[in-house]
Design a protein around this motif. Structure first.
Motif, PDB file in Angstrom:
ATOM      1  N   ILE A 131       1.059  -0.952  -0.347  1.00  0.00           N
ATOM      2  CA  ILE A 131       0.489   0.182  -0.037  1.00  0.00           C
ATOM      3  C   ILE A 131       0.773   1.493  -0.204  1.00  0.00           C
ATOM      4  N   ALA A 132       1.728   0.926   0.473  1.00  0.00           N
ATOM      5  CA  ALA A 132       2.725   2.744   0.974  1.00  0.00           C
ATOM      6  C   ALA A 132       3.498   2.988  -0.851  1.00  0.00           C
ATOM      7  N   LYS A 133       3.874   1.528  -1.153  1.00  0.00           N
ATOM      8  CA  LYS A 133       4.417   1.842  -1.976  1.00  0.00           C
ATOM      9  C   LYS A 133       4.205   2.169  -3.681  1.00  0.00           C
ATOM     10  N   ARG A 134       2.502   1.167  -3.649  1.00  0.00           N
ATOM     11  CA  ARG A 134       1.101   2.336  -4.620  1.00  0.00           C
ATOM     12  C   ARG A 134       1.434   2.913  -4.456  1.00  0.00           C
ATOM     13  N   LYS A 135       1.054   3.858  -2.545  1.00  0.00           N
ATOM     14  CA  LYS A 135       0.616   5.379  -2.741  1.00  0.00           C
ATOM     15  C   LYS A 135       1.899   6.046  -3.516  1.00  0.00           C
ATOM     16  N   GLU A 136       3.247   6.161  -2.930  1.00  0.00           N
ATOM     17  CA  GLU A 136       4.580   6.500  -3.094  1.00  0.00           C
ATOM     18  C   GLU A 136       4.641   6.543  -5.206  1.00  0.00           C
ATOM     19  N   LEU A 137       3.956   5.687  -5.578  1.00  0.00           N
ATOM     20  CA  LEU A 137       4.846   5.756  -7.006  1.00  0.00           C
ATOM     21  C   LEU A 137       3.339   6.132  -7.858  1.00  0.00           C
ATOM     22  N   ILE A 138       1.669   6.391  -7.361  1.00  0.00           N
ATOM     23  CA  ILE A 138       1.008   6.456  -8.198  1.00  0.00           C
ATOM     24  C   ILE A 138       1.197   8.694  -7.533  1.00  0.00           C
ATOM     25  N   ASP A 139       1.569   8.776  -6.477  1.00  0.00           N
ATOM     26  CA  ASP A 139       2.172  10.141  -5.950  1.00  0.00           C
ATOM     27  C   ASP A 139       3.112  11.020  -6.518  1.00  0.00           C
ATOM     28  N   ALA A 140       3.523   9.872  -7.396  1.00  0.00           N
ATOM     29  CA  ALA A 140       4.116  10.141  -8.373  1.00  0.00           C
ATOM     30  C   ALA A 140       4.053  10.648  -9.726  1.00  0.00           C
ATOM     31  N   GLY A 141       3.225   9.562 -10.430  1.00  0.00           N
ATOM     32  CA  GLY A 141       2.579  10.541 -11.146  1.00  0.00           C
ATOM     33  C   GLY A 141       2.902  10.121 -12.598  1.00  0.00           C
ATOM     34  N   GLU A 142       3.695   9.359 -12.716  1.00  0.00           N
ATOM     35  CA  GLU A 142       4.227   9.531 -14.438  1.00  0.00           C
ATOM     36  C   GLU A 142       3.565   8.710 -15.317  1.00  0.00           C
ATOM     37  N   VAL A 143       3.185   7.285 -14.861  1.00  0.00           N
ATOM     38  CA  VAL A 143       2.948   6.683 -15.941  1.00  0.00           C
ATOM     39  C   VAL A 143       1.601   6.070 -15.013  1.00  0.00           C
ATOM     40  N   HIS A 144       0.015   6.313 -16.020  1.00  0.00           N
ATOM     41  CA  HIS A 144      -0.814   5.793 -15.586  1.00  0.00           C
ATOM     42  C   HIS A 144      -0.989   3.940 -16.271  1.00  0.00           C
ATOM     43  N   LYS A 145      -0.234   3.043 -15.707  1.00  0.00           N
ATOM     44  CA  LYS A 145      -0.360   1.149 -15.819  1.00  0.00           C
ATOM     45  C   LYS A 145      -2.013   0.523 -16.012  1.00  0.00           C
ATOM     46  N   VAL A 146      -2.464   0.226 -17.052  1.00  0.00           N
ATOM     47  CA  VAL A 146      -4.762  -0.003 -17.260  1.00  0.00           C
ATOM     48  C   VAL A 146      -4.077  -1.166 -17.383  1.00  0.00           C
ATOM     49  N   VAL A 147      -5.169  -2.580 -17.027  1.00  0.00           N
ATOM     50  CA  VAL A 147      -4.592  -3.549 -17.717  1.00  0.00           C
ATOM     51  C   VAL A 147      -6.980  -3.421 -17.501  1.00  0.00           C
ATOM     52  N   ILE A 148      -7.310  -4.112 -18.753  1.00  0.00           N
ATOM     53  CA  ILE A 148      -8.679  -4.536 -18.599  1.00  0.00           C
ATOM     54  C   ILE A 148      -8.563  -6.330 -18.370  1.00  0.00           C
ATOM     55  N   PHE A 149      -9.309  -6.438 -16.898  1.00  0.00           N
ATOM     56  CA  PHE A 149      -9.421  -7.863 -17.375  1.00  0.00           C
ATOM     57  C   PHE A 149     -10.422  -8.092 -18.197  1.00  0.00           C
ATOM     58  N   GLY A 150     -11.365  -9.600 -18.294  1.00  0.00           N
ATOM     59  CA  GLY A 150     -12.120  -9.452 -18.985  1.00  0.00           C
ATOM     60  C   GLY A 150     -12.252 -10.832 -20.033  1.00  0.00           C
ATOM     61  N   TYR A 151     -13.707 -11.354 -20.428  1.00  0.00           N
ATOM     62  CA  TYR A 151     -13.966 -12.323 -20.985  1.00  0.00           C
ATOM     63  C   TYR A 151     -14.458 -11.982 -22.450  1.00  0.00           C
ATOM     64  N   MET A 152     -13.927 -12.871 -23.518  1.00  0.00           N
ATOM     65  CA  MET A 152     -14.177 -12.861 -25.081  1.00  0.00           C
ATOM     66  C   MET A 152     -15.811 -12.434 -25.042  1.00  0.00           C
ATOM     67  N   ASN A 379       2.928  -7.253  -7.344  1.00  0.00           N
ATOM     68  CA  ASN A 379       3.820  -7.362  -6.961  1.00  0.00           C
ATOM     69  C   ASN A 379       4.724  -6.617  -7.390  1.00  0.00           C
ATOM     70  N   GLU A 380       4.557  -6.657  -8.164  1.00  0.00           N
ATOM     71  CA  GLU A 380       5.593  -6.382 -10.080  1.00  0.00           C
ATOM     72  C   GLU A 380       5.705  -5.037 -10.340  1.00  0.00           C
ATOM     73  N   PHE A 381       4.135  -4.183 -10.222  1.00  0.00           N
ATOM     74  CA  PHE A 381       4.111  -3.432 -10.511  1.00  0.00           C
ATOM     75  C   PHE A 381       2.811  -2.819  -9.386  1.00  0.00           C
ATOM     76  N   PRO A 382       3.033  -2.475  -8.753  1.00  0.00           N
ATOM     77  CA  PRO A 382       2.473  -1.764  -7.167  1.00  0.00           C
ATOM     78  C   PRO A 382       1.321  -0.860  -7.878  1.00  0.00           C
ATOM     79  N   ASP A 383       2.123  -0.011  -8.943  1.00  0.00           N
ATOM     80  CA  ASP A 383       0.915   1.145  -8.840  1.00  0.00           C
ATOM     81  C   ASP A 383       0.122   0.369 -10.366  1.00  0.00           C
ATOM     82  N   LEU A 384       0.095  -0.712 -10.770  1.00  0.00           N
ATOM     83  CA  LEU A 384      -1.216  -0.795 -11.411  1.00  0.00           C
ATOM     84  C   LEU A 384      -2.896  -0.575 -11.349  1.00  0.00           C
ATOM     85  N   SER A 385      -3.422  -0.520 -12.649  1.00  0.00           N
ATOM     86  CA  SER A 385      -5.098  -0.043 -12.375  1.00  0.00           C
ATOM     87  C   SER A 385      -5.365  -1.466 -12.787  1.00  0.00           C
ATOM     88  N   LEU A 386      -6.152  -2.032 -12.158  1.00  0.00           N
ATOM     89  CA  LEU A 386      -7.036  -3.115 -12.837  1.00  0.00           C
ATOM     90  C   LEU A 386      -8.420  -2.660 -13.053  1.00  0.00           C
TER      91      LEU A 386
END
Length: 529
Positions: A131-152, A379-386
């Motif tokens: 949680i702390a690492k995520r906040k740190e990365l998101i506050d830096a606000g460099e890039v938004h990492k977005v993944v859409i999980f879904g179904y065919m 864990n690899e990308f704590p600022d991931l937006s899933l």
């Protein structure tokens, strides 16, 4: 077999539920004088949902008074579709509690058919370091990492296209298909069912290998950082890249390769020689398990080095290979080597990688990775937006028939999807508890009903706002002049498309599937009943 302690717990829960329902019935009788307002709301809601004959710019500024809006279907499994229909305050807690108890009881009744249930989610502690690492990365606000999980056939292409239309974003369309071609030599048609399941009939997921875990991390890192050298280059010569607006000039460069005898895309190299017969029996039956059994990953790793057979033998590879079989893989390797050279030229000419790095939002829709595998990526990308993006499984099963109406096929596919989605939902809840803020839950049906409001919710998940042009595009796409093809995103009336399945099958069949133990629990949890 259920432990004695669990049996006692669920027995007590059942008694509690029955008592609660009886009390609720009493309250309903006592409050009967207040039901006229409720019926008026429901009647007006039904009329509103039918008014989709033409597009109106009122969608761009949705009604914000809240009286008839449908809130997000769930935050966790206990926030099950509480609709804002002005039920009196003293009745709301009873309705909510009864709904929760009924849904949990139904999930337990379904047993093994829907995967494990999680009655002890409160025992899962949030990962404070994450949680702390995520906040740190998101506050830096460099890039938004977005993944859409879904179904065919679940509406994911529509949501991804939103990012494709956003000048701040780069959108990747189903990139893991090409990654599986890279790892295992799977041919062009890489059905996700052939990849994620070890037993599709019984909806048993396959445990992914270390090779897959490591390759996925490399790919996503390359995608999020626009570091194309870090990802399997098969992704950059895959036909799905044609669906990326940012890659238009780059794809044109690839297609204009002057040598007509040479491959322009990776699937053409995979089709060369006899590679397919070793990694898959046919184009449409390719499975990862089959490719692993045939040592395709090992052969491919040797074949990519632009080496001759003699050079490979002198290098004393770690496994003993068949020379005739290796010839097939070497033909593929030589084809890919030529393709990589051309790809490098096109990247330099079009500045595709530089363009990617200028975009702050980097998004992908992913069908070939199940929810249980996302913990390592979190864990690899704590600022991931899933984004956990769902559609009614009964509607998806109908869409997968592409205009057909085979009742038995629809029943079988719907039940299978229900089991699949329930397993993913359970895993999503675990991740939600351990990694709060990682996942946004979104339903296709809600995006159709309230496009702008729900789009704002999607962007708020990574602290942005959709542009006016993106909002307008989404509304027009859902109420377009003409329908696209089956694989397009433009529809004359998306509400009609959303509900079309309801008129295809006999009502008694629909009711039976809806009440089936495989489907009823997840339909309740997702608010589809």
């Amino acid at each position: 077999m259920m432990p004695r302690k669990s049996m006692y717990f669920w027995g007590m829960l059942t008694l509690f539920t029955l008592g609660l329902v009886l009390h609720l019935m009493s309250e309903l009788r006592r409050l009967s004088s207040q039901t006229e307002e409720l019926h008026a709301h429901l009647k007006r809601l039904s009329v509103d949902e039918g008014q989709a004959d033409h597009i109106d710019l009122q969608f761009l500024e949705p009604d914000m008074d809240g009286s008839l809006t449908t809130p997000p279907p769930f935050k966790t499994g206990v926030d099950i579709m509480k609709r804002n229909i002005n039920i009196t305050d003293n009745l709301k807690p009873l309705v909510a509690a009864a709904t929760v108890a009924a849904a949990v009881g139904a999930a337990v009744a379904a047993g093994d058919s829907t995967g494990d249930t999680h009655d002890d989610l409160d025992d899962i502690e949030p990962d404070e370091a994450w949680i702390a690492k995520r906040k740190e990365l998101i506050d830096a606000g460099e890039v938004h990492k977005v993944v859409i999980f879904g179904y065919m056939r679940g509406g994911t292409s529509l949501l991804l296209e939103v990012f494709n239309q956003d000048g701040r974003a780069h959108a990747w369309y189903e990139p893991l298909g090409a990654v599986y071609g890279h790892m295992y030599g799977l041919p062009q048609f890489r059905s996700y069912t052939k990849i994620v399941f070890s037993d599709k009939k019984n909806v048993v997921y396959r445990d992914i290998t270390k090779l897959e875990t490591d390759t996925f991390k490399d790919f996503f890192r390359g995608m999020f950082e626009c570091d194309f050298d870090a990802m399997p280059f098969s992704v950059l010569v895959n036909t799905f890249l044609m669906r990326s607006r940012l890659a238009e000039d780059y794809v044109k460069c690839i297609q204009q390769f002057n040598d007509e005898t040479a491959a322009k895309f990776e699937h053409m190299c995979l089709a060369k020689g006899c590679l397919t017969e070793h990694c898959a029996q046919t184009q449409n039956s390719a499975t990862v398990a089959e490719a692993i059994q045939n040592d395709c990953a090992e052969y491919l790793s040797l074949a990519r080095g632009d080496q001759t057979l003699d050079e490979i033998q002198r290098g004393k590879p770690a496994f003993s290979f068949n020379q005739k079989k290796m010839d097939c893989f070497l033909e593929y390797g030589q084809c890919m080597h030529g393709l990589k050279k051309h790809m490098t030229e096109c990247l330099a000419q079009t500045k595709f990688q530089d363009l990617c790095r200028e975009r702050k939002i980097r998004a992908a829709k992913v069908l070939r990775l199940k929810m249980k595998e996302y913990e390592s990526l979190a864990n690899e990308f704590p600022d991931l937006s899933l984004i956990f993006y769902t559609r009614d499984p009964r509607a998806i099963a109908n869409s997968r028939q592409f205009g057909g109406n085979n009742v038995n096929q629809w029943i079988t596919e719907t039940k299978s999807l229900c089991k699949e989605m329930h397993q993913d939902f359970n895993q999503m809840e675990i991740l939600n508890h351990k990694y709060p803020g990682l996942i946004l839950n979104m339903r296709y049906e809600d995006l159709v009903e309230q496009p702008v409001e729900k789009l704002r919710k999607v962007y708020a998940h990574f602290r942005e706002q959709p542009t006016e042009s993106v909002k307008k595009w989404l509304v027009y796409a859902m109420f377009a002049t003409d329908d696209d093809s089956d694989f397009g995103v433009h529809r004359k009336d998306s509400r009609e498309t959303r509900d079309k399945w309801k008129s295809v099958y006999p009502q008694d069949v629909v009711d039976k599937v809806t009440k089936d133990p495989a489907c009823e629990p997840i339909l309740n949890l997702l608010g589809y009943t």
